[in-house]
Each structure stands twice: as C-alpha cells, then as structure tokens.
Design an enzyme around this catalytic site. Structure first.
Site, PDB file in Angstrom:
ATOM      1  N   SER A 140     -96.684  -5.479  43.412  1.00  0.00           N
ATOM      2  CA  SER A 140     -95.405  -5.276  44.082  1.00  0.00           C
ATOM      3  C   SER A 140     -95.403  -5.437  45.583  1.00  0.00           C
ATOM      4  O   SER A 140     -94.339  -5.515  46.194  1.00  0.00           O
ATOM      5  CB  SER A 140     -94.846  -3.888  43.731  1.00  0.00           C
ATOM      6  OG  SER A 140     -94.455  -3.838  42.380  1.00  0.00           O
ATOM      7  N   SER A 152     -92.040  -5.139  43.293  1.00  0.00           N
ATOM      8  CA  SER A 152     -90.859  -4.318  43.464  1.00  0.00           C
ATOM      9  C   SER A 152     -90.503  -4.053  44.928  1.00  0.00           C
ATOM     10  O   SER A 152     -89.439  -3.507  45.224  1.00  0.00           O
ATOM     11  CB  SER A 152     -91.068  -2.976  42.744  1.00  0.00           C
ATOM     12  OG  SER A 152     -92.173  -2.270  43.300  1.00  0.00           O
ATOM     13  N   LYS A 183     -90.076   1.100  52.109  1.00  0.00           N
ATOM     14  CA  LYS A 183     -89.552   0.973  50.755  1.00  0.00           C
ATOM     15  C   LYS A 183     -88.949   2.302  50.322  1.00  0.00           C
ATOM     16  O   LYS A 183     -89.473   3.373  50.638  1.00  0.00           O
ATOM     17  CB  LYS A 183     -90.703   0.567  49.825  1.00  0.00           C
ATOM     18  CG  LYS A 183     -90.332   0.272  48.383  1.00  0.00           C
ATOM     19  CD  LYS A 183     -91.580  -0.179  47.636  1.00  0.00           C
ATOM     20  CE  LYS A 183     -91.310  -0.555  46.195  1.00  0.00           C
ATOM     21  NZ  LYS A 183     -92.541  -1.050  45.524  1.00  0.00           N
TER      22      LYS A 183
END
Length: 442
Positions: A179, A155, A80
C-alpha cells in the site's frame, strides 16, 4: 515561491536551514495550493490549517535561533487517514468509523512532530486499507497523476496524490501488502516499505497487525531516509559515497515476472540494462517456496483482518463498499488450525528465501505487473476489479510475506516502478543502495 511545491523535502529543509525559506510562508504556500486545487477534495479528507501554521511558526522560531531539530524541521507533510491525530477525525476511509476523533496523536505522528515536520492534513485511502487499487466509492477516490481516468493505487492513495500533485512534500502511508509501493509506482514516487515491527503502530488503525508497516511516499530516496529517521526519532542513514560498484542483484523469476503487461515489463528490462551498464552483477533466481507462500495469502491476511474487524463490520455491513466487505468476509472460511498451519508454512518459506538470496545484496523485480486500472470499469465490472486488485498487489506482497524491507523507485516509464528488496531490518543498507540505483536510473 511556487517552485517550493515541486522541491524535494530535503531541499526544502536545506532552504530553511539557509534561511532562504520561511517555514510559515512555506506552509501557507502549501495550504493555498490545496485550497485552490480542483481535486483537493479527492485527495485530502481533512486539512489541518490551524495546526500547520502553529507548527510552522514554531519551526521558524527554531530556524531563527539555530536550534532546528532535523533537516526536515519546518517541512509540510500529509498523513494517511489511519494515523491518529489529536482532535482531528481519523476514519480510515470507512463510514464504519465516521465521526471517530482520537484524543492523541499516533506515536509516529508524535515523533515526526518532535522532529519539526508540519502536519497539513489527512489524505483519503482505500477503505480500511484493504485494496491495492485506491478506489473508494464510500469516501473518495484520489486521482492518478499520469491518467485522470485511472485509479492511483492504494491503499495509500491520497498520500501519493498529495505529493504527486504538489500538495505535500511527503505523504506518510502504511503498507500491509503493497500500500505504499503501489501508489508510489503508479504516481512516479519513491516509496519505502519498512520491516514489520520497526516503526510503532500505536495509534494506527490496523488491518493485519503482523503485516502492517508504516512508510513514506516521497520525491527522492534522500527524503525517504530523513523521513524514516523522523518517524522513529533516530538519526538518518548515511547516504554519502553510496555506489553500485561490485553490487550483486538477483532478479526474482518466481511469480514476479508472470503475466506482465507490456509497459511494466519493458520498463523493468530497461532498468536492468541501465544497472548492468553501471557495473551491477545481475543473476536470475528461482525461489519455489514463494509460490507456496502466495497460496497462503488469503488465509493469512483475511483471517487476521476479519478477526480484528468482524464485530464492527457485521454491526453495519451496509456501510461498506461491497468489494471490500467481500474481501474481509473471506476470513470466515479459514479455521484456527488453518491459520496456525499457514504461519508455520510461511516461516519455512522465509527460511528458504533467505537461503536462496543470501549471496546477493538485494533482489529486484517490477513493483507492479500492471498499469493503473480504469476507474469506470472497476465500478462496473466485478471480475475486472478482483483480477486487477490481486495483480496490483502480487509482486509487492512477496516482500510482506517474506518479512522484508523494500523500496519502489520510479523508472523512465510513467507509472512503472522498480522494486528493491532486502532482508529484514536492512533499511539503512537499502537506502544506500537505493540512492545509487536512483542515480543510475535517472
């Protein structure tokens, strides 16, 4: 070789150990797949092909000399875009951080590299990690594997998409309110939320440090166990002999089953039937203190997030997606005494939760009460955006507020996950239970 893209990371590792899979050929296969994929630019923010091939060559040499560092040595993964990577941009999905290039890897990246994992690149995410939807008009919105017109969950949106679309064996994400688990559920993956403080946050772009956690999104519980070990430089949990026999699970009624959409509710009920058939003892529990804790969410999250980011945000607010900007600015409305009182109340709620669930091995609930929302409507309907964003994170946030570790497992219904929660620092027991539940749901 194309089958490699669909294998679990653990199976890839076993193939490398048996010298049936060459790490360099494996890395190149993934890099070629990324390059050829029509949605690659919505999934990967940056591809680190040179680094991947160097690390793959080193993994191949270790495999040939019998000195592999872990089961996952030589397996390609994605990160990420809030994990610092040396000399590679890390912008956390925000134009506020455009051009930010760290000079060293985050500690968890260092640990994974030391265990032999191969870095394919950085994946797109919700801006500054402050949304459970995965919608990011500032950079890119990754696709959902089950609905091209829907968001993938956030996210850690690109992390999920990279695995679901066979462009990484594992994606590493972060989980502050859900997330890791939401995008895992919506893309039919396994997602592990670790206990806050278990994995290092050094070199990780923060959102709310008291709640931020690091965790993998992957194809199996076994993968999650080995990836957790790699992220912290420890031995993996022993999953051998894991069983559901005599296990006691609680279904959390408080809030978690309210306003459920039809498909997630049906998927959860079906999963409960399967667990019952496997011999699990299941009871419903109420924990009213959770309602009190949920009412504190805005104060607890937005105060810390805005406190960390206020100066950066207010220097260039026009660079932010308006919905995310509005959410950060909610932190203005809470005072220091409000924040201290909220934490005191949350600690009391955690004690009550521990007492109410102490007789059970784990608590289960639907990972999300909704299916992935429509992307176009999110773009045009503010009220829909707010409602769906809050609902998407509602159930997962319980685990963060209560300080738990949690696992989201896919069910037989697309984009519907089953969440299993355990007390803090119980990841090894959670993974053992998770692999047994995984078999029962298969």
């Amino acid at each position: 070789m194309q089958d490699w893209l669909k294998m679990t990371a653990s199976d890839l590792g076993r193939g490398i150990a048996a010298q049936k899979i060459d790490p360099v050929a494996l890395a190149q296969t993934y890099l070629d797949a990324i390059k050829a994929h029509p949605l690659r630019d919505r999934i990967y923010a940056r591809v680190t092909a040179e680094r991947a091939l160097v690390e793959a060559k080193e993994a191949a040499a270790r495999a040939n000399s019998g000195s592999r560092r872990s089961l996952l040595d030589g397996v390609p993964i994605s990160w990420k875009d809030l994990f610092d990577t040396q000399n590679v941009g890390t912008e956390a999905g925000s134009k506020l951080l455009q051009g930010r290039v760290p000079d060293r890897d985050a500690t968890v990246v260092e640990n994974a590299t030391a265990s032999g994992l191969v870095c394919l690149g950085k994946t797109h995410m919700s801006e500054l990690a402050f949304s459970g939807l995965g919608y990011n008009p500032s950079t890119a919105t990754p696709p959902c594997v089950n609905d091209e017109n829907a968001v993938p969950g956030g996210s850690s949106s690109g992390a999920a998409a990279s695995v679901a679309f066979n462009l990484a064996a594992i994606g590493i994400g972060s989980d502050t309110g859900g997330s890791v688990r939401i995008p895992s559920a919506w893309n039919d993956l396994v997602g592990l939320k670790t206990t806050a403080g278990r994995l290092s946050l050094e070199g990780v772009v923060p959102l709310a440090l008291k709640f931020d956690t690091v965790g993998p999104l992957c194809r199996s519980v076994e993968d999650a166990a080995h990836m957790l070990a790699a992220l912290e430089g420890m031995k993996p949990a022993d999953l051998q002999g894991a069983s559901l026999k005599g296990k006691r699970l609680a279904i959390l009624n408080t809030i978690a089953l309210d306003d459920m959409r039809d498909a997630p509710l049906a998927a959860f009920q079906n999963a409960v039937v399967k667990l019952g058939a496997a011999g699990v003892h299941i009871r419903h529990v109420q924990v009213p203190e959770i309602e009190e804790a949920m009412a504190l969410t805005s104060c607890l999250y937005t105060t810390e997030a805005y406190g960390l980011w206020r100066d950066v945000i207010e220097a260039n607010p026009d660079k932010m997606f308006a919905e995310i900007l509005e959410r950060f600015r909610l932190g203005k409305s809470h005072s220091g005494p409000d924040y201290v009182a909220a934490w005191a109340a949350l600690e009391a709620a955690r004690i009550a939760y521990d007492k109410a669930t102490s007789e059970f091995d784990a608590v289960i609930l639907p990972t999300a009460p909704i299916l992935p929302p429509d992307l176009e409507r999110l773009n045009t309907d503010h009220d829909y955006y707010v409602t769906e964003n809050l609902l998407s994170l509602r159930n997962t946030r319980i685990g963060n507020l209560m300080g738990l570790c949690a696992l989201s497992l896919p069910t037989d219904t697309p984009s519907c996950g089953l969440m299993v929660m355990m007390h803090p620092d119980s990841e090894e027991a959670l993974l053992r239970l998770g692999v047994a539940i995984e078999r029962a749901l298969a």
